[in-house]
Scaffold this active site. Sequence first.
Site, PDB file in Angstrom:
ATOM      1  N   LEU A   1     -96.279  -6.645  13.286  1.00 25.54           N
ATOM      2  CA  LEU A   1     -97.014  -6.942  11.610  1.00 25.54           C
ATOM      3  C   LEU A   1     -97.278  -6.450  10.773  1.00 25.54           C
ATOM      4  O   LEU A   1     -96.902  -7.199   9.441  1.00 25.54           O
ATOM      5  CB  LEU A   1     -97.499  -8.550  12.060  1.00 25.54           C
ATOM      6  CG  LEU A   1     -96.568  -9.276  13.066  1.00 25.54           C
ATOM      7  CD1 LEU A   1     -97.907 -10.850  13.717  1.00 25.54           C
ATOM      8  CD2 LEU A   1     -96.207  -9.624  12.446  1.00 25.54           C
ATOM      9  N   GLY A   2     -97.970  -5.524  11.489  1.00 28.98           N
ATOM     10  CA  GLY A   2     -99.091  -5.009   9.687  1.00 28.98           C
ATOM     11  C   GLY A   2    -100.239  -3.914  10.135  1.00 28.98           C
ATOM     12  O   GLY A   2    -100.246  -3.981  12.258  1.00 28.98           O
TER      13      GLY A   2
ATOM     14  N   GLY B   1    -104.638  -3.527  10.990  1.00 23.76           N
ATOM     15  CA  GLY B   1    -106.346  -4.511   9.946  1.00 23.76           C
ATOM     16  C   GLY B   1    -106.702  -3.465   9.941  1.00 23.76           C
ATOM     17  O   GLY B   1    -106.893  -2.261  10.337  1.00 23.76           O
ATOM     18  N   GLY B   2    -108.430  -3.420  10.162  1.00 22.08           N
ATOM     19  CA  GLY B   2    -109.265  -3.020  10.459  1.00 22.08           C
ATOM     20  C   GLY B   2    -109.359  -1.611  11.057  1.00 22.08           C
ATOM     21  O   GLY B   2    -109.850  -0.683  12.030  1.00 22.08           O
ATOM     22  N   PHE B   3    -109.088  -2.541  12.562  1.00 26.89           N
ATOM     23  CA  PHE B   3    -108.816  -1.657  14.196  1.00 26.89           C
ATOM     24  C   PHE B   3    -107.491  -1.343  14.529  1.00 26.89           C
ATOM     25  O   PHE B   3    -107.941  -0.660  16.076  1.00 26.89           O
ATOM     26  CB  PHE B   3    -109.747  -2.533  15.174  1.00 26.89           C
ATOM     27  CG  PHE B   3    -111.044  -3.328  14.603  1.00 26.89           C
ATOM     28  CD1 PHE B   3    -112.545  -1.724  15.102  1.00 26.89           C
ATOM     29  CD2 PHE B   3    -111.801  -3.844  14.385  1.00 26.89           C
ATOM     30  CE1 PHE B   3    -113.535  -2.224  14.480  1.00 26.89           C
ATOM     31  CE2 PHE B   3    -113.451  -4.143  13.862  1.00 26.89           C
ATOM     32  CZ  PHE B   3    -113.659  -3.319  14.190  1.00 26.89           C
ATOM     33  N   GLY B   4    -106.499  -1.376  13.482  1.00 26.61           N
ATOM     34  CA  GLY B   4    -105.342  -0.640  14.553  1.00 26.61           C
ATOM     35  C   GLY B   4    -104.498  -1.921  14.149  1.00 26.61           C
ATOM     36  O   GLY B   4    -104.418  -2.635  13.105  1.00 26.61           O
TER      37      GLY B   4
ATOM     38  N   VAL C   1    -101.428  -4.263  14.333  1.00 34.49           N
ATOM     39  CA  VAL C   1    -101.243  -5.601  14.753  1.00 34.49           C
ATOM     40  C   VAL C   1     -99.760  -6.384  15.338  1.00 34.49           C
ATOM     41  O   VAL C   1     -98.750  -5.850  14.392  1.00 34.49           O
ATOM     42  CB  VAL C   1    -101.776  -6.736  13.482  1.00 34.49           C
ATOM     43  CG1 VAL C   1    -101.214  -8.152  14.241  1.00 34.49           C
ATOM     44  CG2 VAL C   1    -102.497  -6.395  13.086  1.00 34.49           C
TER      45      VAL C   1
ATOM     46  N   ASP D   1    -121.403 -10.016  10.159  1.00 37.65           N
ATOM     47  CA  ASP D   1    -119.973  -9.209   9.673  1.00 37.65           C
ATOM     48  C   ASP D   1    -119.179 -10.183   9.600  1.00 37.65           C
ATOM     49  O   ASP D   1    -117.672 -10.614   9.730  1.00 37.65           O
ATOM     50  CB  ASP D   1    -118.826  -8.702  10.965  1.00 37.65           C
ATOM     51  CG  ASP D   1    -117.755  -7.700   9.473  1.00 37.65           C
ATOM     52  OD1 ASP D   1    -118.353  -6.771   8.721  1.00 37.65           O
ATOM     53  OD2 ASP D   1    -116.518  -6.952  10.877  1.00 37.65           O
TER      54      ASP D   1
END
Length: 387
Positions: free
Chosen positions: A100-101, A103-106, A108, A217
């Site tokens: 899908l895309g 994110g900040g950690f890899g 999705v 966070d």
Amino acid sequence: MASTSGEEASFHTSFTLVSGTPPPVSFVVRVVTTNIIMSPRGPDPTSATAAGLALVEYRRWKKEQDKLAKIMQDLPGVPTKIEFTDIKRATRNFHDTMKLGKGGFGAVYRCTLPASASRTGEPMEVAVNKFLAEVSIINRLRHKNIVPLLGWSYHKGVPALVYEYMTNGSLDQHLFRRREEDATISQWDTRYNIVRDIATGLHYVHHEHEPMVLHRDFKASNIMLDSTFRARLGDFGIACTVAANKSYVTGIAGTFGYIGPDYATTGKATRKTDIYAFGVLILEVVTGKKNTDVQPDDDHITDWVWRLHRQGILLQAVDNNILTAGAGDIILIDDEARRLLLLGLACTNPNPSNRPTMVEVVQIIKKLASTPQVPLERPAFVWPLQD
């Protein structure tokens, strides 16, 4: 694991986010893998030592992960284990076509688990997160405005937590990357309710849950939206609990733009540092701007909004994309927008002792307390901190 002679031995940790939707069970997965990379550079008397140390470190890490997984099985409230093979199969071995895309950690991914993998045997949308340390906090949190933990998985030293899948993803995807189909986020009621939901969730972890939890966070990408755009606080990966006889945790964590001057100076996370980040988030929701995406003369969203407040034109900060239906609607929006903008400034006061508590914040948002009084000039940061 094969080893290679060489001068360098280094550990590289990568994160993979896996996301999914129906039918019948959808989820988001974030797992962590550790690879030992050794670069051959020819014979060297230290290469064997480096390789040996790397292998010892890997075995130690693997032993700790296995131990933690065993502990996780025994924790109260943690649901049934989900087989990693089901996750792998549902994502077609994490194929790019399922992505899908990022994110900040890899990456999705979108995927579907069979009903047999669900604890109820019925379709269930879920999300999977790799942070094992997070389970000690999130498995005890039970609140309508916090993304619930549903299950867990573990494979070859790789832990994963399974969460309910939020249909509309994260708040930043709608607020900062507006598309035509995002008309809902242009409705003022939607935005006001999002702020209220977030405040209620933060109030819960600060004042209702024992022990107290500091999120550390707070940001738009960690606010998840369900199918009706109701907000839930997610990603407790760097959250921490605070003992009853202590008011802070040492160590700066979080995201640039959401960290207050007191936190940056002392390195101590408190309720008031979470409240500062929440104040920044309020301003982002009302203005539709990222905290650093403001006027050229302003370094941060607080600079811009406080300047408009000083000039007596505070409502010019309201997102132009907000939809209005009539004169009465405009009056209501102006009143509520002013309330939230001033609350955002109050929460981002440079001096933590002057910020409201989450008890006061919730009362202001629910209109059980008056709009906060905010000075026209932003106060200077006072050091040392005043109690």
